[in-house]
Design an enzyme around this catalytic site. Sequence first.
Site, PDB file in Angstrom:
ATOM      1  N   HIS A   1       0.827  -1.201   0.000  1.00 39.60           N
ATOM      2  CA  HIS A   1       0.000   0.000   0.000  1.00 39.60           C
ATOM      3  C   HIS A   1       0.870   1.263   0.000  1.00 39.60           C
ATOM      4  O   HIS A   1       0.576   2.251  -0.682  1.00 39.60           O
ATOM      5  CB  HIS A   1      -0.922  -0.042   1.227  1.00 39.60           C
TER       6      HIS A   1
ATOM      7  N   GLU B   1       2.165   1.919  -3.378  1.00 42.45           N
ATOM      8  CA  GLU B   1       1.098   2.500  -4.212  1.00 42.45           C
ATOM      9  C   GLU B   1       1.089   4.022  -4.054  1.00 42.45           C
ATOM     10  O   GLU B   1       1.031   4.768  -5.029  1.00 42.45           O
ATOM     11  CB  GLU B   1      -0.246   1.897  -3.789  1.00 42.45           C
ATOM     12  N   HIS B   2       1.178   4.494  -2.802  1.00 41.70           N
ATOM     13  CA  HIS B   2       1.224   5.946  -2.577  1.00 41.70           C
ATOM     14  C   HIS B   2       2.447   6.573  -3.253  1.00 41.70           C
ATOM     15  O   HIS B   2       2.367   7.640  -3.834  1.00 41.70           O
ATOM     16  CB  HIS B   2       1.297   6.240  -1.076  1.00 41.70           C
TER      17      HIS B   2
ATOM     18  N   GLU C   1      -4.282   7.860   7.503  1.00 39.32           N
ATOM     19  CA  GLU C   1      -5.174   6.909   6.836  1.00 39.32           C
ATOM     20  C   GLU C   1      -5.432   5.725   7.785  1.00 39.32           C
ATOM     21  O   GLU C   1      -6.566   5.259   7.932  1.00 39.32           O
ATOM     22  CB  GLU C   1      -4.532   6.427   5.526  1.00 39.32           C
TER      23      GLU C   1
END
Lengths: 429, 427
Positions: free
Chosen positions: B69, B72-73, B144
């Site tokens: 993840h 991905e950022h 997040e």
Amino acid sequence: MMSNLNSEEKVAIIDSFNGIEVYRVYADKFKTNSINIFFQDELSKENAAKNALVPAVLRRGTSRRKSSREIAFYLEELYGSAFDCAVSKKGEYQIIQFYADYVSDKYTGNNTNLFKDCLELLFEIITEPLLENGAFKKDYLEQEKDNLKKIIEGRMNDKVQYAVERCFEEMCKGEPFEIYEYGSIEDLNKIDAGSLYDHYKYILESLPMKVFISGDMEDAKIEYAIKMLKTLKRGNIKDLASPQIIKNVADTRTVTEKLDVSQGKLSIGFRTNTTPSEKDYYSLVVCNSILGGGIHSKLFQNVREKESLAYYAFSRLEKFKGLMLISCGIETANKDKAFDVIMKQIEEIRQGNISDYEYDSSFKSIKTGLESLKDSQLSIVDFYLSQKISNTTDTLKTLYEKFEAVTRDDIVAAAKKVKLDTVYFLTSK
Amino acid sequence: MEIKTIEYSKINEKLYIYEHESGLKAFVIPKKGYSKKYASFGAHYGSINNKFIAPYEKDVTAVPDGIAHFLEHKLFEQKDGSVMDKFSVIGANPNAYTSFTQTVYLFSCTDKFSENFNLLLDYVQNPYITEESVEKEKGIIGQEIRMYEDDPNWRAFFNLLRAFYKNNPVSIDIAGTVESISKINRDNLLKCYNTFYHPSNMVILVVGDVDPESTLKMVESSIKTTEHKPQIQRIFPQDESGINKSYVEQNLSVSIPIFQMGFKDENPNTNGVEGLKQEIATKLLLDMIMGRSSSLYNELYESGLINSSFDSDYTIEENYAFSMFGGESSEPLKVRDKIMEEINAIKANGLDEKSFTRIKNATKGRFIKQLNSVERISHLFIPAYFRGALMFDYFDVYDKITFEYVNEVFSKHFREENLALSVVKPV
């Protein structure tokens, strides 16, 4: 450049009678068709809970299909057609919606007429409720009162949404807009089967209705729908008051609420002092896009990307009531810093510090958003319903033309009209 | 270049397929008359791939939780700034998501498709990661993670996974923890990138009103690698038999208990059309047993034990599969007992064949509805592809599912010893 927006907007009012407006959305690219029936009321303490409860009870059963189970069973037989109801608020109006959608007959592999079946089912649910001694069935009423109570209490469960709604609510204390779309528990408790049945008749007979039929279908089907709508017994149609939008803010209010949370949520509410029908509204939309309407916006670029304060930070408009709201999720200790960074972004717009990137991206983003609406029947319907509710007559095309005419000076002027009203902070105990 | 097509006349869709020599497959699903073009570039790499042997290596690499993840950022970062800005300025909406098994980069646009598509093809193939930007991202991702910590539905879901599995990495939060992401750096990010972002481990899908030939040509000219890499060895803990815990709970500030429960499937047959069959059959069973037209749902609803938030689903991936159903209830334990009672009654009396046929037809209709949305199509297509199936196969699979098969799945799946319940209770 505008050719796309031009080519495909085919929404037409096709009839209007007894306080019922019938719209047709022409669209042949979808594999489904849909029917939407809206009733519109003023948002009021007296009616909010009742307006929310009526559809919840209606969907429980009709004189022919006596339970939700029988209705669900029937929908499965109709190739997985969907039916439901909902309540929502748009400004100081409460909207009660009944909808059905179903696959086009060409995909059923049989000689079906799902339009007729779904339309008749909607009518049955709306006009032939299951009654007991001349009022709604008591068990259903009590169960749905309990469910509605849980919905009202359950607002806190989604903290992102809760922080937005609570800020609006605090900001509009004493105005109809503070009323929750599902009403209050206090008002809900006062309702009994008899009073709710009277209210149901009030909805059916006197609230303005808007009906949207969308998809690819023959004229005969539309005519059939109109014929059915004409059989509805209607009385005097209620005149709905317009919401008050202009408001001088005397003092900025600060509200802090403590819950067991891990992340703080900061919401900041503003009065835009702009109605959807005036020219300034278009400038305001562009202004909001620059401030917090996407990844190109000042809030995203600064609160998130530059300062790493938040994962999400946005601003949004409530156009019907003339409000703007900023919200973000932050470490509770960073509240003051986040507030300063946010307020600085508005100040930058007021000073005219808008980069070409922010300016251009905002127009592009608005245009993409409008064009994208056309890929969803529900979005098209909602767009035109919103136009009607705000007494504006824009189409996707004229709307974009008005946005395109907005200059930097207009944006600065819109930002200057926006006045800080309430700061709401949800924090840990 | 060779482009294959498959025509699905019953649902009026057509699929264009191109296979690049690197092993990458690209697909186009034209949607005439749609404004939005939706393009995805996905890697078969998600949060569960936290241990692996990279191609040409012998040793096992273990990476911090949440790294897929995080990567991905970070992929949006390019030498000349964030690639998001480049999409934005031409009116596209770029986005990305990481699931247990995939990382997908995407954009939607209504204009300038080629420019946007080239941007997507380019940045996903060209990472530019600096230590400084990695550190800055930790603040954003930290928030997040915090947001999800306060989300009761998300918590109930992950707690249920932890009740199912002791060691399977599917029970680890996709974004990791604030602690685990502190160990992420440029080196381990690039290691993951180089291992999993090889074209042969990726897929491209475009849905919208585009020209399939020229779109696939753009893929051909933009994929630089032609080399076939050896297989990545994905290392998973041994499949555990049974469940870890039958009941878990957590307190959060909620108004009413929020619960999820379900049955864990052991040794599911996940691959290709067999996997689709199992998925559809289990979903049909869930609908038959506890869907809106079932006696169970209506009994629970009428007794106030559940409300309309109650829903069910089934997940099947390369090394895990489970059903999940839940919502809000003041008495989740009672709901569990009632559900088990009903399942035992069905075991004794058998499933109803009429319901099976009716619900199967309804499910087909609902599948067709999803083809209205370019997003929905993309979100169905990519996971199915990585499981070795084509999304449109779903439609034919419905016809292959017999009542006998559903009975077989029923007896294997709904076993009390594999049932777990997760509750998030008010503080």
